[in-house]
Write an enzyme that holds these catalytic residues in place. Sequence first.
Site, short mmCIF file in Angstrom:
data_model
loop_
_atom_site.label_atom_id
_atom_site.label_comp_id
_atom_site.label_asym_id
_atom_site.label_seq_id
_atom_site.Cartn_x
_atom_site.Cartn_y
_atom_site.Cartn_z
N GLY A 198 0.45 -1.04 0.22
CA GLY A 198 0.14 -0.15 -0.13
C GLY A 198 1.09 1.18 -0.20
O GLY A 198 0.05 2.36 0.49
N SER A 199 2.35 0.73 -0.32
CA SER A 199 2.92 2.29 -0.53
C SER A 199 2.28 3.45 -1.16
O SER A 199 2.59 4.52 -0.89
CB SER A 199 4.10 2.36 -0.74
OG SER A 199 4.97 2.13 -2.57
N LEU A 211 -4.33 -7.28 -7.48
CA LEU A 211 -3.37 -8.20 -8.48
C LEU A 211 -4.78 -9.32 -9.35
O LEU A 211 -4.81 -10.00 -9.87
CB LEU A 211 -2.75 -9.10 -7.71
CG LEU A 211 -1.20 -8.73 -7.69
CD1 LEU A 211 -0.79 -9.94 -6.47
CD2 LEU A 211 -0.27 -8.05 -8.70
N LYS A 212 -6.07 -8.64 -8.10
CA LYS A 212 -7.16 -9.39 -9.49
C LYS A 212 -7.47 -8.75 -10.90
O LYS A 212 -7.58 -7.52 -10.59
CB LYS A 212 -7.68 -9.75 -8.04
CG LYS A 212 -7.51 -10.63 -6.92
CD LYS A 212 -7.72 -11.56 -7.42
CE LYS A 212 -7.60 -13.06 -6.06
NZ LYS A 212 -6.46 -14.08 -6.10
N ASN A 223 -5.11 2.82 -13.37
CA ASN A 223 -4.28 1.42 -12.14
C ASN A 223 -2.82 1.78 -12.88
O ASN A 223 -2.42 2.66 -13.56
CB ASN A 223 -4.55 0.07 -13.55
CG ASN A 223 -3.44 -1.07 -13.03
OD1 ASN A 223 -2.95 -1.00 -11.56
ND2 ASN A 223 -2.59 -1.48 -14.29
N HIS A 241 1.17 0.70 -13.04
CA HIS A 241 1.74 0.18 -13.06
C HIS A 241 3.38 -0.20 -13.91
O HIS A 241 3.76 1.26 -14.44
CB HIS A 241 1.53 -0.77 -14.86
CG HIS A 241 1.99 -1.66 -15.44
ND1 HIS A 241 1.82 -3.11 -15.11
CD2 HIS A 241 3.71 -2.05 -16.45
CE1 HIS A 241 2.59 -3.96 -15.06
NE2 HIS A 241 3.87 -3.51 -16.43
N ASP A 253 -3.50 -4.71 -18.11
CA ASP A 253 -2.83 -3.79 -18.52
C ASP A 253 -2.78 -2.93 -19.84
O ASP A 253 -1.68 -1.86 -20.99
CB ASP A 253 -1.21 -3.84 -18.64
CG ASP A 253 -0.97 -4.69 -17.33
OD1 ASP A 253 -1.14 -3.29 -15.92
OD2 ASP A 253 -0.33 -5.31 -16.56
C1 GRF Z 1 3.44 -1.10 -7.43
O1 GRF Z 1 4.64 -1.07 -8.07
C2 GRF Z 1 2.52 -1.32 -8.82
O2 GRF Z 1 2.16 -0.35 -9.85
C3 GRF Z 1 2.16 -1.99 -8.81
O3 GRF Z 1 2.28 -3.50 -7.41
C4 GRF Z 1 3.31 -2.29 -6.66
C5 GRF Z 1 2.56 -1.99 -5.25
O4 GRF Z 1 3.11 -1.06 -4.62
N1 GRF Z 1 0.79 -2.06 -9.71
P1 GRF Z 1 1.83 -0.54 -3.02
O5 GRF Z 1 1.50 -1.74 -2.58
O6 GRF Z 1 1.07 0.47 -3.84
O7 GRF Z 1 3.73 -0.14 -2.19
#
Ligand code: GRF
Length: 214
Positions: free
Chosen positions: A17-18, A95-96, A112, A114, A155
């Site tokens: 969740g960063s 991821l879903k 999204n 990526h 994507d």
């Molecule tokens: C990020 O690198 C994002 O691009 C990808 O998953 C990662 C999620 O990181 N889709 P976080 O959970 O927001 O730290």
Amino acid sequence: MADTPALAVAVFVSGRGSNVQAIQDKIDRAELNARIVLMISSSAKAGALEIARRHHIPAFTLTADQYVDEAAYSQALLHLLEDHAVRLIVLAGYLKKVPVQIVQSYRHRMINIHPALLPSFGGQGLYGRHVHEAVLNYGCKVSGATVHLVDFEYDTGQPLLQRCVPVQEEDTPETLAARVLAVEHEILPEAIRLFAENRIQVQEGRVRIRAERG
Ligand code: GRF
């Protein structure tokens, strides 16, 4: 900024969740006229849920396998989105696959992030470390991050914002991921700001960004 109501955002997460934290930080510093009104997690173990707890964001762990079929799962998601008056969905490390009905209901209102420059190094199976490994194995000299609209595939939606980072000779997947993550934390809140300021237009499938009002 104070005249316009804050944009109600739902974040969908699967991990640490960063990116959610980066969005919340901008909101807290009054640099983003938005509010995270809902978090949907695909995992009860996601670190992002802790961020939700700290910031009093209503959070729910929901996956398709908790429902009899996709229609029931979609309905449950839609009810949550409607109950929280969500205007924009942000997939921040989710991821879903999002059910078709939700993609349709939030057409051009779901984005999204990526960790590569799409359309390279995207698609099913290319997430997290796998993306950076593929970039390094190919010998790319640049990588970066893409914020894009969500459509029915992984994507493939139109890009909204992209930012490059250099790939360095001594990079490992971890060092490259960290450099890319730093720009993710800039462009994801920036994309939300464009929606909050009503500056995104989709014409003939292309995303156009209206100039800032002077
Ligand atoms: C990020 O690198 C994002 O691009 C990808 O998953 C990662 C999620 O990181 N889709 P976080 O959970 O927001 O730290």
